[in-house]
Every structure is written in C-alpha cells, then in structure tokens.
Scaffold this motif. Structure first.
Motif, PDB file in Angstrom:
ATOM      1  N   LYS A 246      29.050 -18.894  30.884  1.00  0.00           N
ATOM      2  CA  LYS A 246      29.462 -19.176  32.265  1.00  0.00           C
ATOM      3  C   LYS A 246      30.412 -20.359  32.324  1.00  0.00           C
ATOM      4  N   MET A 247      30.210 -21.340  31.458  1.00  0.00           N
ATOM      5  CA  MET A 247      31.137 -22.473  31.420  1.00  0.00           C
ATOM      6  C   MET A 247      32.545 -22.004  31.056  1.00  0.00           C
ATOM      7  N   VAL A 248      32.642 -21.053  30.134  1.00  0.00           N
ATOM      8  CA  VAL A 248      33.951 -20.484  29.784  1.00  0.00           C
ATOM      9  C   VAL A 248      34.500 -19.688  30.962  1.00  0.00           C
ATOM     10  N   GLU A 249      33.650 -18.880  31.599  1.00  0.00           N
ATOM     11  CA  GLU A 249      34.077 -18.039  32.721  1.00  0.00           C
ATOM     12  C   GLU A 249      34.624 -18.867  33.877  1.00  0.00           C
ATOM     13  N   TYR A 250      33.996 -20.011  34.155  1.00  0.00           N
ATOM     14  CA  TYR A 250      34.429 -20.832  35.279  1.00  0.00           C
ATOM     15  C   TYR A 250      35.462 -21.874  34.889  1.00  0.00           C
ATOM     16  N   GLY A 251      35.949 -21.808  33.662  1.00  0.00           N
ATOM     17  CA  GLY A 251      37.025 -22.700  33.244  1.00  0.00           C
ATOM     18  C   GLY A 251      36.600 -24.093  32.854  1.00  0.00           C
ATOM     19  N   HIS A 252      35.311 -24.289  32.514  1.00  0.00           N
ATOM     20  CA  HIS A 252      34.821 -25.615  32.145  1.00  0.00           C
ATOM     21  C   HIS A 252      34.755 -25.830  30.634  1.00  0.00           C
ATOM     22  N   LEU A 253      35.000 -24.779  29.853  1.00  0.00           N
ATOM     23  CA  LEU A 253      34.911 -24.885  28.402  1.00  0.00           C
ATOM     24  C   LEU A 253      35.835 -23.836  27.795  1.00  0.00           C
ATOM     25  N   SER A 254      36.538 -24.233  26.740  1.00  0.00           N
ATOM     26  CA  SER A 254      37.440 -23.287  26.092  1.00  0.00           C
ATOM     27  C   SER A 254      36.648 -22.329  25.217  1.00  0.00           C
ATOM     28  N   ALA A 255      37.221 -21.160  25.014  1.00  0.00           N
ATOM     29  CA  ALA A 255      36.559 -20.159  24.183  1.00  0.00           C
ATOM     30  C   ALA A 255      36.414 -20.649  22.746  1.00  0.00           C
ATOM     31  N   ALA A 256      37.380 -21.419  22.278  1.00  0.00           N
ATOM     32  CA  ALA A 256      37.326 -21.932  20.909  1.00  0.00           C
ATOM     33  C   ALA A 256      36.169 -22.903  20.738  1.00  0.00           C
ATOM     34  N   ASP A 257      35.977 -23.807  21.710  1.00  0.00           N
ATOM     35  CA  ASP A 257      34.853 -24.742  21.631  1.00  0.00           C
ATOM     36  C   ASP A 257      33.520 -24.016  21.790  1.00  0.00           C
ATOM     37  N   ARG A 258      33.511 -23.018  22.672  1.00  0.00           N
ATOM     38  CA  ARG A 258      32.268 -22.287  22.884  1.00  0.00           C
ATOM     39  C   ARG A 258      31.807 -21.592  21.604  1.00  0.00           C
ATOM     40  N   ALA A 259      32.731 -21.111  20.795  1.00  0.00           N
ATOM     41  CA  ALA A 259      32.394 -20.383  19.577  1.00  0.00           C
ATOM     42  C   ALA A 259      31.683 -21.250  18.547  1.00  0.00           C
TER      43      ALA A 259
END
Length: 890
Positions: A360-373
């Motif tokens: 959800k943080m990625v979806e709402y623009g609070h975290l990049s996909a690269a960091d989330r991975a």
C-alpha cells in the motif's frame, strides 16, 4: 338594513311550499327577519340565532329543508361549524353565542396539527410547512448541542494524560512478588525522530485520508453507534485522529455512548485546531505496540533494540502491524492468552500484514518499488523480555496469572495494561525456588552442550505442582530464565505425555468397564463389565490389536496395527502372554493398555482424561489405538492437575493461579472453589493403588520418598523426543517434562529433537532425569509436613479374561530375543541399584528400543505416531495446545 336586500315575497296560493304551509296550519302572519337584519356581528357567524333565521316562529322554513339549513350554516361558519350551530356548544359556558374558539375564522394556530378543515386520516397528515419547520428545528438543535459540546471539550495532552499504573503481584503468603505489567514504558520523541516510513506506514494501512480529513469517519461512527444500540461490542475510532484521542484518554476507556460522543467532539476539535504533524507524533508516541511498549521509541527498543530514528521501512511496516494487536502478530507468540497465537501462526500473520502495508505504501506513492523489494521477510526480532524484575521464574508466573484473569473474563487485557491492580497469586515462593533448584541441579550435573553439542543442545525442562485439595498451582518451572527463554514450559509446549496417559485408560476401565464382545455396538455400550487390577491382558510384543468384538483393527489403508512394547519385550508366558493390569502398569506394557483401551472404547478413554482435568484441544489421535499410550500433548500444569484428581479420591478441582484481585475500588475478584466428583472414590483410590506399584517396584522407583507413600507414572515417547514423570502424594501432585526443541524466535520450523545420547545416557526415559527432578523437589517441598497415607481402596470390578496362568517375571519373546546390550549406568543420585543381567529392561530407562515395527511404542508412547493426515484431523500434528489456558477459559 335597506329594503332592497329583502327577498321578494313568495307567490301566494301555489306550489309545494304553499301546500306545506297549508298543512302546517294557519300562519300567524308574522314574518321572520331577514338574515343580518338585527345588525349583530354574531348573527353573521352561525351562532344559535341562525336556527331562528332558518325557521320562523311558526316553523316556517326559509331554505327548503333542514339539511339545506345545516349546509348553509356550515358554509357560513367554517371550522367547528357543527358545534357552533348548536345552542350551548362551540363557546365557553355562559358566554354569548358566537364567542367560542372555533367561531373565529381569523385566528390561526401556531402549529396546525391536527389540521383544520381536513377530515378523517387527512387531519393527521402533517403539512409540508410543518415538516420543514420540524426539520429546521431539529438541525438547529443539533447545531446548538454540537456547539456547546465543542466549546466544553479540550484538546488532550498525551504526555499528561496517557499514563498507567503498576500492577502488584503477590506470593501466596501475601509478600510482594513484583510490581509490573502496568507501568508506562514510554519515551516521547519528536516527529523529526520518527522515520517518514513509519508515518506513511500507519497512514497507508489505517487512514489514507489522514492529511485531508476532518478527524472523524462518519461511517465508522455510525457503525459503532449501531453496534452499541444492538448490544454488541463497540468499534474503536477508525481515523488516526480518533485513535490519538482515545490513546490520550486512557483514564476513560468505558464503552458507552456518552464516551463515544465526547471523543467525537474532541476529535473534531483536534482536527480543526491541531496541526496534522502534531497529531501524527501524538498518535505514534501514545499507541500500544505490545511487549508493554507504549510509543514508537519503546517499541523500537522492545522489538529491535534500536532507536526509532534508525528503523528501516521493513521494520516500520512490521511495527504498524503490531498496532492491530500484538497478541496475534508478535512472532514470540502469546499462547498463554490464546492457544491460536502460536509463534508460527503469529509470524505468518505479521509477515502478511507487513507485506500488505509495504504494498500500500508503494500504491499510494510513499515508497518506491525498488526499496519495497528489499523487505520480503520478517525483520530480526529480539527477545521479548527486557524487564529485569521478570527474570528467573517470575516472568512465567506473571504470564500465568495474567492469562488466567484475561481468559476467565475477570479483567480485560486493556485494563491490565492500565494497571492499578493488586493480584494475589497461588504461587508458593519456597516451592518455586525448590523446583527451580532441582532442575538446575540435574542440568548442571548432566547436560553439557559444549561437551556434546549434537546431543545436549536445546535441552529443556518444564514442571508444575498442584494442590489436590484445592487445585491451586503452587509451583511452576517455565524455563531457565523468563528474560532469556520466553516459551513457558509449564504451560503448553506440544510435548507428548507418553505412558503417563495409561492412568486414564485404567480409570475408564474401572469407571465404565469393557464391552461384551458378543453384543452389538449399541447394546455393548450399555452392557459392560467393570475391571479390577487382576484382570488379564496380553503382554506380547507386536500384539495384533483388535476391536472389542474380536475383529482386527485396521486403519484407512486397511493396515493392521501391531503394537510394539519398549525394547520389543514380551511379558507373560507363551502362548497367550497374559499379565494382570497391575503388572502391565508397573512395567509400562504398551500392548496390554492399547487393547484395554479398545475394549473400553476410545471415546470413554477420552472422557476419562477430560473428567480428570485434561482439555479437549490437547487430546490427539482419538480414533487410533495409540491414543491410549499418550500421543496427546497436555501441559505440565494440566497433567499435575489431572493426577491430583486421583490424589483427591476422585474430586476434580480446576487448576488456578489467582486467589484474589483488588484495586482502589475494593475487591475485584475472589476465587471460589467448585470441586466436582469426577470419579467415584473407589475408582480413584484403586487407580492410585496401582500407580503406587509403579513407584514401589516398577519404572518409577527413583521417585520414592522416605517415609511417604507415592503414586506415579513414567512416560517416554516415540523417537525418544520427550520424557515425563507425573506423581503425587495426598498433599501435592507434580509433573516434570523433558524434551529437546530449538524454540529460538528466528526458527520458524520448531521441531522436537531425539534425545538418544543426551546427558551421556543411551536413551532418556521418564525414569531417569524427570523422576530424579521430581524426587529432589518433592523431598524438599514436603519437608516439615505430616506424612499421610493414601486411603485403602474398596474392592472394585471383576477379573476380566481370567485364565489360570500365573504372571511370571517378564521374559523375552522367543521371536524377539535380542543380544543383551550393556546396561546404561544410572546417575549417581539415583536411589535404585543397578539391576542384574536377568533384570535387564525391568526399568524402562535401561531398555534398548533400536529397530522396531511399523506400529508400537516406547515406554509411554509409540514407535510410530499416526500419520500426519490422521493426526492433523485433531489440529495438533504432535505440536498442539493443551496448556492450562489453551482454548477454554482455565
């Protein structure tokens, strides 16, 4: 009035009117005055004078008929015309005609209801004007109330109001044990010290409109009000602002409509007057994350041993999951509160929630996909205990007491966190210390992980001591240190109890009896023969197990069950190998008790175990023959409590850990004993008499106490993965368990390990270390107490399977004669001498059980536990629950 308003004279002598006048008699010649001729105002409004106007002195009719006269009067008067047209009605008593309320068409009511000029149901249908006025008035009232409420509430200060008190726990002698459990473990930090990832984690998961909303969620409020109205549980504030307000008002957590509306007003005021960053900081600094950690800084220390500012996005997402309820998300587990909150289950829930938050943080623009991975696994979570006051056994005892209060709905978890309670426990400080000392002694003398890292690593002990006359838990051993080892080993561990379960099979046979093999299933349930200790059963190794009617028992795959004895030993003489049940219990012969269980019925064996005090959720494999020899996994507390039922001559008392609870408002709770007669006295006393044989000259001789009668049973399980000794005197019942299991919180696949070679012994039995610990502890715990003998049992039952063959000393079966192996040297503290060669395997801890058949068991268990699918039908698979508080309120 002018003459031109008069009606023209009626024609004389013609028409029906004339005929009527003729019939009415001669006219007086007088003429009624026309309407209005008197000049009276009342005359023009339909008073009683109108009747005079309608009829002349001689009854002359002016309007053709009486009905027409009435209609004329109604047309002239409007509302209330009927009453006004009649003399004496429509006005006040004694008032002149025309002075009644209804007679004034110019006077209007402020609220026209019921509606004038309408008839029937229409009089009761409000007009649109009335409806609009009422709506405006209602809205205005709400605005006024809201304005007053808004003006009266104040914005809370978390640092000043979100505090709690200590809970003080006391020993059984009323001396203080520890003050803990309600203290505020909080350190306020500025928003700059809280990572943005933490802020975005809670916004993404809990309240994505936080930065734009007014501070309340109308839908959530309506849902909460609806739930309260129908008597259900209220739901907490669904916005971060509402949660912040709730956290800041810990002194008022009542679930009432008044409190809910007050919080709404406060939330609205906070949303309108307080900066969003300040609300966010207040929320994260006041929220409860579990492990007694209030606020993000305390949580960062409790879970990761670092400051909040150093948390990474994965750790932030993990902590946001803890806000949903640490009981079900802390990887350390909380089985003492809820058996379903196991470390494995909690770890899975926490990982799912953490991953969902990151997504959800990625979806709402609070975290990049690269960091989330980077964060696909749970972070490295530290030991859950940090309070040094809870070291040693104290932490385990506090956990038991808290779980007892919560699970029995005495005090809620939220209120315990707020604190302010004095909790008086049943724990005897002296006995707790003596039990810990007995375990420590055996561990130091025999367990050496450095010397035998592959054998002595992960060795654990657990124990519990219950008072038979009351059910009070007097002592527990949960592990080496509650601040280092956080699984409470006196509660649920998943360790199978082995042959200690045979006592419940014997009790079932003496309570209900065995079924008649010549009768059908239905009739056999009623026609039973109660057995006694002289009843004979086969002690043959690899015995083919049969149903009560003589048919061979087969599993779902149509396989027969061949029950193996410990060391593949057969007892009794060929060809039938018959031994009596006393001998079978003394030598812990599996084949005899498995067949006895089938003859009685496994349903009755289960009922017997539950009558004694075990819980349903701890009983595994109840449809398999091996159920009778202990594949279930009750806790040490439950086993001590169940054997205490026999010690108390059949009276069962639920084990309990809290005597009373008080607060500033007085008594909150006092324990009330509710014993029940689970077994007839003669049944329980006969079971005790047989269990005495085990200690007198059977597998439990290490538990003998000088000058005291002792009854008990050893137990060892499949693969030598756990060993037990459970025994009692009339004053105290104690269970000791030993097993190997790596329960480090980072190990998500906890399994029981074999104990072959552990402690320098070839094999661990209940007759070795567990019985030694039991002896050393009970010798000290009963010191100074009067020695009491068990009651002499009344005769009971009949001799079943009576065959005139004696019961000789056990001899190896001709088909299973093994080559004698060296006898393990017992510990120097054992009181029994080393047996001679002819006595090898008389004690189960000396027997070799290498090899084996597909089915059977060691002392107290089975060599082959039922398949995973069959065990999982009971939800345990060998690692189920069954502790004191597991699943049901204990």
């Amino acid at each position: 009035m002018s003459e031109h308003r008069r009606k023209p004279p009626q024609p004389q002598g013609g028409g029906r009117a004339a005929a009527r006048r003729g019939q009415s008699g001669p006219s007086s010649g007088r003429r009624a005055a026309p309407r209005g001729a008197t000049g009276s105002l009342s005359d023009s409004y339909g008073t009683s004078s109108q009747q005079s106007a309608a009829y002349g002195p001689e009854g002359e009719e002016r309007h053709g008929s009486r009905a027409e006269a009435r209609r004329a009067a109604q047309r002239s008067t409007g509302g209330g015309r009927r009453r006004a047209a009649e003399p004496g009605r429509g006005g006040r008593r004694g008032a002149p005609a025309g002075r009644g309320r209804a007679s004034d068409p110019g006077k209007k009511r402020f609220i026209d209801y019921p509606r004038a000029g309408k008839y029937g149901a229409a009089r009761w249908v409000p007009s649109w004007k009335l409806m609009a006025g009422m709506f405006i008035g209602f809205i205005g009232s709400l605005v006024a109330v809201a304005g007053v409420g808004y003006a009266l509430v104040s914005v809370p200060n978390v640092a000043e109001t979100a505090t709690s008190q200590n809970n003080v726990f006391y020993w059984s002698d009323n001396s203080e044990m520890v003050a803990t459990g309600g203290e505020t473990n909080r350190q306020i930090v500025n928003l700059s010290q809280i990572p943005k990832a933490m802020q975005y984690a809670v916004v993404s998961q809990e309240n994505k409109t936080f930065y734009t909303d007014s501070g309340i969620d109308p839908k959530g409020i309506a849902r909460a009000v609806f739930n309260m109205a129908r008597g259900g549980n209220t739901q907490g504030g669904s916005t971060i602002t509402q949660q912040y307000v709730k956290n800041a008002r810990l002194n008022d957590q009542s679930q009432t409509v008044t409190r809910k509306f007050k919080e709404i007003f406060i939330s609205v005021k906070v949303g309108a007057t307080v900066d969003k960053d300040e609300i966010m900081a207040g929320y994260l600094n006041s929220a409860y994350y579990g492990r007694n950690a209030y606020g993000i800084q305390a949580a960062a220390r409790a879970y990761f041993n670092k400051d909040a500012v150093d948390l990474n996005p994965g750790e932030c997402a993990f902590l946001s999951a803890m806000l949903k309820g640490a009981t079900y998300y802390d990887p350390a587990g909380a089985t003492s509160i809820d058996p379903s909150a196991t470390p494995d289950a909690n770890s899975r829930r926490a990982l799912r929630q953490m991953q969902d938050t990151l997504d959800k943080m990625v979806e709402y623009g609070h975290l990049s996909a690269a960091d989330r991975a980077k964060y696909t696994q749970l972070p490295d979570v530290k030991n859950p205990r940090s309070n040094s006051d809870l070291k040693g056994q104290v932490g385990y005892l506090v956990d038991l007491a808290k779980a007892y209060l919560i699970n029995n709905d005495i005090i809620s978890a939220d209120k315990l966190q707020q604190g302010g309670y004095s909790i008086y426990t049943t724990f005897d400080k002296k006995k707790v210390s003596e039990l810990e000392a007995a375990v420590t002694k055996v561990r130091k003398e025999n367990i050496d992980a450095k010397k035998r890292p592959d054998k002595d690593t992960f060795v654990q002990f657990g124990g519990a001591s219950v008072e038979p006359s009351t059910g009070a838990i007097r002592a527990c051993y949960g592990g080496e240190d509650a601040t280092k080892h956080f699984t409470n080993n006196c509660d649920s561990t998943g360790a199978q109890v082995g042959s200690t379960f045979k006592a419940f099979v014997l009790a079932a046979a003496m309570k209900w009896g065995v079924r008649d093999p010549d009768l059908g299933e239905s009739q056999a349930q009623d026609e039973r023969t109660v057995v006694n200790a002289k009843s004979l059963y086969s002690g043959k190794n690899d015995l083919k197990i049969r149903n009560y009617d003589g048919s061979v028992w087969k599993d779902k795959e149509d396989k027969e069950w061949l029950q193996e004895n410990d060391g593949k030993q057969s007892y009794g003489s060929a060809p039938d190998f018959k031994i009596d049940l006393r001998e079978a219990m003394r030598e812990s012969v599996n084949s005899a008790f498995v067949q006895l269980g089938m003859d009685v019925g496994l349903d009755k064996v289960k009922e017997s175990a539950m009558d004694a005090g075990l819980k349903d959720n701890s009983l595994t494999g109840t449809s398999f023959p091996s159920f009778s020899i202990g594949i279930s996994d009750p806790s040490a507390i439950r086993m001590a409590g169940a054997y205490a039922t026999f010690a108390a001559s059949g009276k069962q008392n639920e084990p309990y850990s809290v005597e009373k609870v008080t607060s500033k408002d007085g008594d909150i709770f006092r324990h009330k004993a509710q014993p029940k007669q689970a077994f007839e006295k003669k049944v329980a006393d006969n079971v005790t008499d047989v269990l005495k044989t085990v200690v007198d000259d059977g597998t439990g001789t290490n538990a003998q106490l000088t000058g005291r009668e002792v009854a008990g049973k050893t137990g060892t399980t499949d693969g030598n993965k756990s060993a037990w000794f459970v025994g009692y005197t009339p004053q105290l019942s104690t269970s000791i368990t030993m097993f190997r299991m790596d329960d480090n919180e980072s190990n998500k696949n906890r399994t029981f390990l074999e104990m072959y070679g552990t402690g320098g012994q070839e094999k661990i039995h209940g007759a070795s270390f567990p019985s030694e610990i039991w002896h050393d502890y009970m010798d000290q715990a009963l010191k100074g107490q009067k020695s009491i003998d068990f009651p002499t049992p009344e005769p009971i039952g009949e001799i079943v399977n009576d065959v005139p063959s004696p019961t000789p000393t056990p001899t190896p079966s001709a088909t299973t004669s093994p080559t004698p192996t060296p006898t393990p040297t017992p510990s120097q503290t054992f009181s029994s001498p080393t047996p001679t060669a002819t006595e090898t395997c008389q004690f189960d801890w000396q027997c070799d059980d290498s090899g084996g058949t597909d089915n059977g068991g060691t002392d107290g268990g089975v060599t082959s536990t039922p398949t995973a699918t069959s065990t999982e039908e009971n939800g345990n698979n060998g690692n189920g629950n069954g502790g004191l508080f597991g699943g049901s309120r204990g």
